[in-house]
Design an enzyme around this catalytic site. Structure first.
Site, PDB file in Angstrom:
ATOM      1  N   SER A   1     -41.343 -12.416 -12.557  1.00  0.00           N
ATOM      2  CA  SER A   1     -41.133 -13.107 -13.820  1.00  0.00           C
ATOM      3  C   SER A   1     -41.481 -12.209 -14.997  1.00  0.00           C
ATOM      4  O   SER A   1     -42.425 -11.418 -14.926  1.00  0.00           O
ATOM      5  CB  SER A   1     -41.985 -14.379 -13.885  1.00  0.00           C
ATOM      6  OG  SER A   1     -41.876 -15.001 -15.160  1.00  0.00           O
TER       7      SER A   1
ATOM      8  N   HIS B   1     -33.732 -33.423   7.754  1.00  0.00           N
ATOM      9  CA  HIS B   1     -33.416 -34.058   6.469  1.00  0.00           C
ATOM     10  C   HIS B   1     -34.463 -33.712   5.409  1.00  0.00           C
ATOM     11  O   HIS B   1     -34.669 -34.476   4.460  1.00  0.00           O
ATOM     12  CB  HIS B   1     -33.311 -35.586   6.610  1.00  0.00           C
ATOM     13  CG  HIS B   1     -32.313 -36.042   7.624  1.00  0.00           C
ATOM     14  ND1 HIS B   1     -31.017 -36.389   7.298  1.00  0.00           N
ATOM     15  CD2 HIS B   1     -32.419 -36.190   8.974  1.00  0.00           C
ATOM     16  CE1 HIS B   1     -30.370 -36.742   8.403  1.00  0.00           C
ATOM     17  NE2 HIS B   1     -31.195 -36.622   9.431  1.00  0.00           N
TER      18      HIS B   1
ATOM     19  N   GLY C   1       0.791  -1.222   0.000  1.00  0.00           N
ATOM     20  CA  GLY C   1       0.000   0.000   0.000  1.00  0.00           C
ATOM     21  C   GLY C   1       0.820   1.268   0.000  1.00  0.00           C
ATOM     22  O   GLY C   1       0.328   2.336   0.384  1.00  0.00           O
ATOM     23  N   THR C   2       2.067   1.166  -0.457  1.00  0.00           N
ATOM     24  CA  THR C   2       2.931   2.350  -0.501  1.00  0.00           C
ATOM     25  C   THR C   2       2.307   3.464  -1.344  1.00  0.00           C
ATOM     26  O   THR C   2       2.338   4.636  -0.970  1.00  0.00           O
ATOM     27  CB  THR C   2       4.314   1.984  -1.071  1.00  0.00           C
ATOM     28  OG1 THR C   2       4.900   0.966  -0.250  1.00  0.00           O
ATOM     29  CG2 THR C   2       5.233   3.185  -1.114  1.00  0.00           C
TER      30      THR C   2
ATOM     31  N   ASN D   1       6.955  13.502   2.262  1.00  0.00           N
ATOM     32  CA  ASN D   1       7.712  12.528   3.049  1.00  0.00           C
ATOM     33  C   ASN D   1       8.283  13.133   4.319  1.00  0.00           C
ATOM     34  O   ASN D   1       8.097  12.606   5.426  1.00  0.00           O
ATOM     35  CB  ASN D   1       8.846  11.935   2.211  1.00  0.00           C
ATOM     36  CG  ASN D   1       8.349  11.185   0.998  1.00  0.00           C
ATOM     37  OD1 ASN D   1       8.058  11.790  -0.026  1.00  0.00           O
ATOM     38  ND2 ASN D   1       8.239   9.867   1.099  1.00  0.00           N
TER      39      ASN D   1
ATOM     40  N   LYS E   1     -46.411 -13.695 -10.843  1.00  0.00           N
ATOM     41  CA  LYS E   1     -45.450 -14.452 -10.045  1.00  0.00           C
ATOM     42  C   LYS E   1     -44.629 -13.492  -9.179  1.00  0.00           C
ATOM     43  O   LYS E   1     -44.151 -12.460  -9.652  1.00  0.00           O
ATOM     44  CB  LYS E   1     -44.517 -15.243 -10.953  1.00  0.00           C
ATOM     45  CG  LYS E   1     -43.666 -16.288 -10.226  1.00  0.00           C
ATOM     46  CD  LYS E   1     -42.905 -17.143 -11.238  1.00  0.00           C
ATOM     47  CE  LYS E   1     -42.247 -18.348 -10.593  1.00  0.00           C
ATOM     48  NZ  LYS E   1     -41.224 -17.980  -9.617  1.00  0.00           N
ATOM     49  N   VAL E   2     -44.460 -13.839  -7.912  1.00  0.00           N
ATOM     50  CA  VAL E   2     -43.666 -13.037  -6.982  1.00  0.00           C
ATOM     51  C   VAL E   2     -42.620 -13.938  -6.336  1.00  0.00           C
ATOM     52  O   VAL E   2     -42.953 -14.987  -5.771  1.00  0.00           O
ATOM     53  CB  VAL E   2     -44.550 -12.390  -5.897  1.00  0.00           C
ATOM     54  CG1 VAL E   2     -43.686 -11.585  -4.926  1.00  0.00           C
ATOM     55  CG2 VAL E   2     -45.601 -11.489  -6.537  1.00  0.00           C
ATOM     56  N   ASN E   3     -41.374 -13.536  -6.433  1.00  0.00           N
ATOM     57  CA  ASN E   3     -40.266 -14.340  -5.918  1.00  0.00           C
ATOM     58  C   ASN E   3     -39.730 -13.784  -4.594  1.00  0.00           C
ATOM     59  O   ASN E   3     -39.956 -12.615  -4.275  1.00  0.00           O
ATOM     60  CB  ASN E   3     -39.124 -14.373  -6.942  1.00  0.00           C
ATOM     61  CG  ASN E   3     -39.524 -15.069  -8.231  1.00  0.00           C
ATOM     62  OD1 ASN E   3     -40.414 -15.919  -8.235  1.00  0.00           O
ATOM     63  ND2 ASN E   3     -38.884 -14.703  -9.325  1.00  0.00           N
TER      64      ASN E   3
ATOM     65  N   GLU F   1     -33.085 -13.772  -1.770  1.00  0.00           N
ATOM     66  CA  GLU F   1     -32.107 -14.121  -2.799  1.00  0.00           C
ATOM     67  C   GLU F   1     -30.931 -13.147  -2.797  1.00  0.00           C
ATOM     68  O   GLU F   1     -29.779 -13.534  -2.980  1.00  0.00           O
ATOM     69  CB  GLU F   1     -32.804 -14.145  -4.159  1.00  0.00           C
ATOM     70  CG  GLU F   1     -33.810 -15.282  -4.295  1.00  0.00           C
ATOM     71  CD  GLU F   1     -34.748 -15.126  -5.485  1.00  0.00           C
ATOM     72  OE1 GLU F   1     -35.413 -16.114  -5.842  1.00  0.00           O
ATOM     73  OE2 GLU F   1     -34.824 -14.012  -6.062  1.00  0.00           O
TER      74      GLU F   1
ATOM     75  N   HIS G   1       6.470  19.109   2.568  1.00  0.00           N
ATOM     76  CA  HIS G   1       6.972  17.930   1.867  1.00  0.00           C
ATOM     77  C   HIS G   1       6.170  16.687   2.262  1.00  0.00           C
ATOM     78  O   HIS G   1       5.948  16.432   3.457  1.00  0.00           O
ATOM     79  CB  HIS G   1       8.457  17.708   2.180  1.00  0.00           C
ATOM     80  CG  HIS G   1       9.131  16.796   1.214  1.00  0.00           C
ATOM     81  ND1 HIS G   1       9.011  15.428   1.290  1.00  0.00           N
ATOM     82  CD2 HIS G   1       9.928  17.064   0.142  1.00  0.00           C
ATOM     83  CE1 HIS G   1       9.714  14.870   0.311  1.00  0.00           C
ATOM     84  NE2 HIS G   1      10.288  15.848  -0.410  1.00  0.00           N
TER      85      HIS G   1
ATOM     86  N   SER H   1       5.710   5.030   8.385  1.00  0.00           N
ATOM     87  CA  SER H   1       5.980   4.209   7.209  1.00  0.00           C
ATOM     88  C   SER H   1       4.639   3.699   6.708  1.00  0.00           C
ATOM     89  O   SER H   1       3.657   3.665   7.464  1.00  0.00           O
ATOM     90  CB  SER H   1       6.884   3.027   7.580  1.00  0.00           C
ATOM     91  OG  SER H   1       6.884   2.044   6.565  1.00  0.00           O
TER      92      SER H   1
ATOM     93  N   ASN I   1       4.190   0.738   6.285  1.00  0.00           N
ATOM     94  CA  ASN I   1       4.053  -0.549   6.945  1.00  0.00           C
ATOM     95  C   ASN I   1       3.383  -0.481   8.303  1.00  0.00           C
ATOM     96  O   ASN I   1       2.825  -1.481   8.768  1.00  0.00           O
ATOM     97  CB  ASN I   1       5.424  -1.212   7.080  1.00  0.00           C
ATOM     98  CG  ASN I   1       6.076  -1.429   5.734  1.00  0.00           C
ATOM     99  OD1 ASN I   1       5.476  -1.152   4.698  1.00  0.00           O
ATOM    100  ND2 ASN I   1       7.309  -1.912   5.748  1.00  0.00           N
TER     101      ASN I   1
END
Length: 461
Positions: free
Chosen positions: A320, A190, A101-102, A133, A326-328, A333, A131, A141, A143
């Site tokens: 649909s 099941h 990520g520098t 830096n 039709k209604v989903n 989802e 400046h 840094s 890091n």
């Protein structure tokens, strides 16, 4: 060749043409040219965290006498503007960029440096300037600041947005559990008939699962509260004042009102992204539970004429382009798709974690992107689930009753008095002859008041 649209800047590799109106500089521009990969940038939450860190660092460096007050205050003011989102359009680095990520860190340094220069009556690209830096990145840094920014961004998003969204979902499910507690239905294991239960008990199970995820995510915040600021490049405090680490973290705490602290082991912090991995694993688990719950709700609402139809979902849009009316289960989802993406992102982070080598993990940009986007996706999706689905669920009590009364698993109530084998024979005969348990018991001469009680669903509950 320069024009009114560009200015010429120099860095250690030579001259670069930078757009005239850009607050970033040469190093950012090089990254823009090198990494035109996805068009995606790290999110607002991360840029905010970068601004917080740069402001806190400038304040600390002024306090310890390392940064001139006028320059330091200009950096603080510019950083505050970054925190507030004023210069987001100048944060232009692709997510898929140079390791660690520098480029992202330099993007922040250059924007803040140029804006601070402007505040000191200079101009973009001026020879007299703050400046990026020497001043903005002082005692820092990539890091140590990049993973710290990730921790700040993730913690703030979780505390202020995701946890409240999870809690709202849990409360909505608890409300439905209470509302549906009087409704008897057939349980299913099941995907086949099981002993009776209450519809409210089913929903209370969903609520309890979501509550457990709230607690797990809340607990994961402890690792995100570690900030390695002052660790500099590899964990050694090179070029930092002895008081810098504690002072800068204290300032971050003041600005966020959150309990950030120094790591227990600074070298571990620099080497690994443990907090991100742990948090992401919990988000993955949440996604798994959301898939299970929404799949259940889709089954329970299936039909309306050819499925279980024990509950009805609020209609939100036509389902649909060919079948009128039709209604989903659209919201459910959507949650399933979001959850699939989060599970995939967890794999991306785990794979990136394997790329850590010696003193640093250079995959930090993609780790930050996947974690923060997962938090954002869930934060945005869960309130929609609550408001457009859970709150509007209705129980079809008569359908629940019909399924329950026709369930052969009611025969389970006969086991204590008749034994497992005879009860199983009765159930199998009812199924084979397509008769109710009551019919078979009467034909076998086994029906009496005690048997009626034993197959009464209310007694089984």
């Amino acid at each position: 060749m320069c024009s009114d649209h560009y200015r010429k800047e120099k860095d250690t590799l030579g001259e670069v043409l930078v757009p005239s109106e850009a607050y970033y500089g040469s190093q950012t521009q090089r990254a823009v040219l090198n990494f035109q990969i996805s068009g995606k940038h790290l999110p607002r939450s991360f840029i905010r965290a970068q601004g917080l860190i740069k402001a806190a660092a400038a304040i600390t460096n002024m306090e310890v006498g390392k940064l001139p007050p006028d320059v330091g205050q200009a950096i603080v003011d510019a950083s505050n503007e970054v925190t507030e989102g004023k210069w987001d359009q100048h944060f232009v680095i692709d997510v898929y960029q140079a390791g660690a990520g520098t480029s992202q860190n330099m993007n922040a340094n250059e924007v803040i440096a140029n804006r601070a220069t402007e505040l000191l009556a200079g101009s973009l690209g001026s020879s007299f300037r703050v400046h990026p830096n020497d001043h903005v990145n002082m005692a820092q840094s990539t890091n140590d600041t990049f993973p710290s920014a990730l921790h700040i961004a993730a913690a703030e998003q979780i505390v202020h947005q995701l946890l409240p969204a999870i809690q709202t979902l849990e409360q909505a499910l608890e409300t439905k559990a209470t509302e549906f507690m009087s409704i008897l239905k057939s349980g299913r294991t099941h995907l086949h008939d099981a002993v009776p239960m209450r519809l409210g008990q089913e929903f209370s199970g969903y609520a309890g699962t979501i509550q457990s995820m709230y607690r797990a995510l809340e607990k994961s915040l402890d690792s995100l509260y570690e900030l390695g600021l002052g660790g500099n490049a590899i964990g050694t405090p090179i070029n930092t004042h002895p008081d810098y680490p504690q002072k800068v973290i204290t300032e971050i705490c003041r600005r966020t009102n959150m309990p950030f602290r120094a790591p227990t082991n600074i070298f571990s912090f620099m080497q690994n992204r443990n907090a991100a991995f742990r948090t992401m694993s919990i988000l993955k688990e949440l996604a798994v539970h959301l898939i299970k719950m929404t799949s259940d709700l889709r089954l329970l609402s299936s039909g309306p004429r050819t499925g279980l139809s024990e509950i009805t979902l609020p209609p939100v849009q036509p389902g649909s382009t060919i079948m009128p009316g039709k209604v989903n289960p659209a919201i459910l989802e959507m949650i399933h798709m979001v959850s699939c993406q989060v599970i995939g992102y967890e794999t991306a982070i785990a794979t990136a974690g394997m790329a850590g080598q010696l003193e640093i993990n250079v995959m930090m940009p993609v780790i930050a992107h996947t974690l923060l986007e997962s938090i954002e996706l869930l934060t945005n999706a869960l309130p929609v689930l609550v408001s457009k689905c859970i709150n509007g669920i209705q129980a079809n009590e008569e359908v629940c009753k019909t399924w329950m009364e026709s369930s052969l698993s009611l025969v389970t109530g006969l086991s204590p008095s008749m034994g497992y084998d005879l009860a199983a024979q009765i159930g199998m005969q009812a199924d084979l002859e397509n008769k109710t348990l009551t019919q078979v018991l009467e034909e076998l001469g086994l029906m009496n008041e005690n048997v009626k009680k034993e197959i009464d669903p209310n007694r089984m509950l």
